[in-house]
Design a protein around this motif. Structure first.
Motif, PDB file in Angstrom:
ATOM      1  N   LEU A 129       0.819  -1.214   0.000  1.00  0.00           N
ATOM      2  CA  LEU A 129       0.000   0.000   0.000  1.00  0.00           C
ATOM      3  C   LEU A 129       0.854   1.265   0.000  1.00  0.00           C
ATOM      4  O   LEU A 129       0.600   2.200  -0.761  1.00  0.00           O
ATOM      5  CB  LEU A 129      -0.948   0.005   1.208  1.00  0.00           C
ATOM      6  N   ALA A 130       1.879   1.292   0.844  1.00  0.00           N
ATOM      7  CA  ALA A 130       2.676   2.506   1.020  1.00  0.00           C
ATOM      8  C   ALA A 130       3.645   2.766  -0.136  1.00  0.00           C
ATOM      9  O   ALA A 130       3.773   3.905  -0.587  1.00  0.00           O
ATOM     10  CB  ALA A 130       3.450   2.436   2.335  1.00  0.00           C
ATOM     11  N   PHE A 131       4.313   1.728  -0.614  1.00  0.00           N
ATOM     12  CA  PHE A 131       5.392   1.936  -1.574  1.00  0.00           C
ATOM     13  C   PHE A 131       5.018   1.651  -3.028  1.00  0.00           C
ATOM     14  O   PHE A 131       5.667   2.154  -3.931  1.00  0.00           O
ATOM     15  CB  PHE A 131       6.598   1.060  -1.204  1.00  0.00           C
ATOM     16  N   ILE A 132       3.995   0.831  -3.245  1.00  0.00           N
ATOM     17  CA  ILE A 132       3.666   0.441  -4.615  1.00  0.00           C
ATOM     18  C   ILE A 132       2.330   1.033  -5.060  1.00  0.00           C
ATOM     19  O   ILE A 132       2.268   1.763  -6.043  1.00  0.00           O
ATOM     20  CB  ILE A 132       3.692  -1.096  -4.764  1.00  0.00           C
ATOM     21  N   ALA A 133       1.260   0.746  -4.325  1.00  0.00           N
ATOM     22  CA  ALA A 133      -0.064   1.254  -4.702  1.00  0.00           C
ATOM     23  C   ALA A 133      -0.229   2.726  -4.346  1.00  0.00           C
ATOM     24  O   ALA A 133      -1.056   3.415  -4.930  1.00  0.00           O
ATOM     25  CB  ALA A 133      -1.158   0.427  -4.030  1.00  0.00           C
ATOM     26  N   LYS A 134       0.554   3.185  -3.384  1.00  0.00           N
ATOM     27  CA  LYS A 134       0.483   4.571  -2.892  1.00  0.00           C
ATOM     28  C   LYS A 134      -0.935   4.927  -2.442  1.00  0.00           C
ATOM     29  O   LYS A 134      -1.511   5.924  -2.828  1.00  0.00           O
ATOM     30  CB  LYS A 134       1.021   5.536  -3.941  1.00  0.00           C
ATOM     31  N   LYS A 135      -1.457   4.026  -1.596  1.00  0.00           N
ATOM     32  CA  LYS A 135      -2.785   4.194  -1.005  1.00  0.00           C
ATOM     33  C   LYS A 135      -2.624   4.263   0.503  1.00  0.00           C
ATOM     34  O   LYS A 135      -1.644   3.759   1.054  1.00  0.00           O
ATOM     35  CB  LYS A 135      -3.681   2.996  -1.341  1.00  0.00           C
ATOM     36  N   PRO A 136      -3.605   4.848   1.188  1.00  0.00           N
ATOM     37  CA  PRO A 136      -3.530   4.904   2.655  1.00  0.00           C
ATOM     38  C   PRO A 136      -3.530   3.504   3.276  1.00  0.00           C
ATOM     39  O   PRO A 136      -4.025   2.549   2.682  1.00  0.00           O
ATOM     40  CB  PRO A 136      -4.802   5.658   3.053  1.00  0.00           C
TER      41      PRO A 136
END
Length: 185
Positions: A129-136
């Motif tokens: 979520l944090a590094f690839i999808a860039k979602k909360p």
């Protein structure tokens, strides 16, 4: 179980094992680790989330459990379906990645099999979520105490609790969501 533990030990050392970690490489490792999880593991993780949520205010408890399980399963399936060639191959901040994985390890408080599975899955979903999808790290549809939610404006996310949760145990500093204070300024 020993294969899973060995794999996750290597996951803890992802950034150390290579000179420069790239997003596609991280994604491929996370996706391989996800193959170690079954529906039984997901059921155990739900049991852990229910147990861990026992001190939440009653009006938020069920909503929190349902929202977090929904996001967990959505993210799980998103990783399963995604192909590495669809990922922007940017450099991963190795220091941040290692700090996030170490912080997830510090979640441990019960030392139970269901907690172990939760921590191991968190070591996959949170970096994704944090590094690839860039979602909360929390879903937009989760209502926090105070009846507030994460807001998305354009490509940016704004969290109403980010500044209230910055401590040595939280993952807020790794989350792409900005403080809601930035939206109001």
């Amino acid at each position: 179980k020993s294969i899973l533990n060995q794999s996750l030990i290597s996951l803890n050392k992802l950034a150390i094992d290579c000179e420069i970690m790239k997003a596609k490489e991280l994604f491929e490792k996370l996706k391989r680790e996800l193959d170690n999880f079954s529906i039984y593991d997901i059921m155990m993780i739900r049991s852990f989330i229910e147990k861990d949520a026992k001190y939440l205010p009653p009006q938020y408890k069920n909503h929190y459990i349902e929202a977090m399980m929904k996001y967990l399963i959505e993210t799980f399936n998103e990783i399963k379906k995604k192909r590495a060639d669809k990922i922007e191959d940017e450099e991963i901040d190795e220091e941040k990645l290692n700090e996030m994985l170490n912080r997830v390890e510090r979640f441990r408080k019960y030392y139970t099999p269901d907690e172990e599975r939760f921590i191991n899955l968190s070591k996959i979903l949170c970096p994704y979520l944090a590094f690839i999808a860039k979602k909360p790290l929390h879903p937009e549809y989760l209502t926090f105490p105070g009846n507030v939610k994460i807001i998305k404006k354009g490509n940016s996310y704004y969290c109403p609790v980010k500044n209230k949760q910055l401590n040595e145990y939280s993952l807020c500093e790794f989350c792409v969501a900005k403080s809601i204070d930035e939206l109001q300024n």
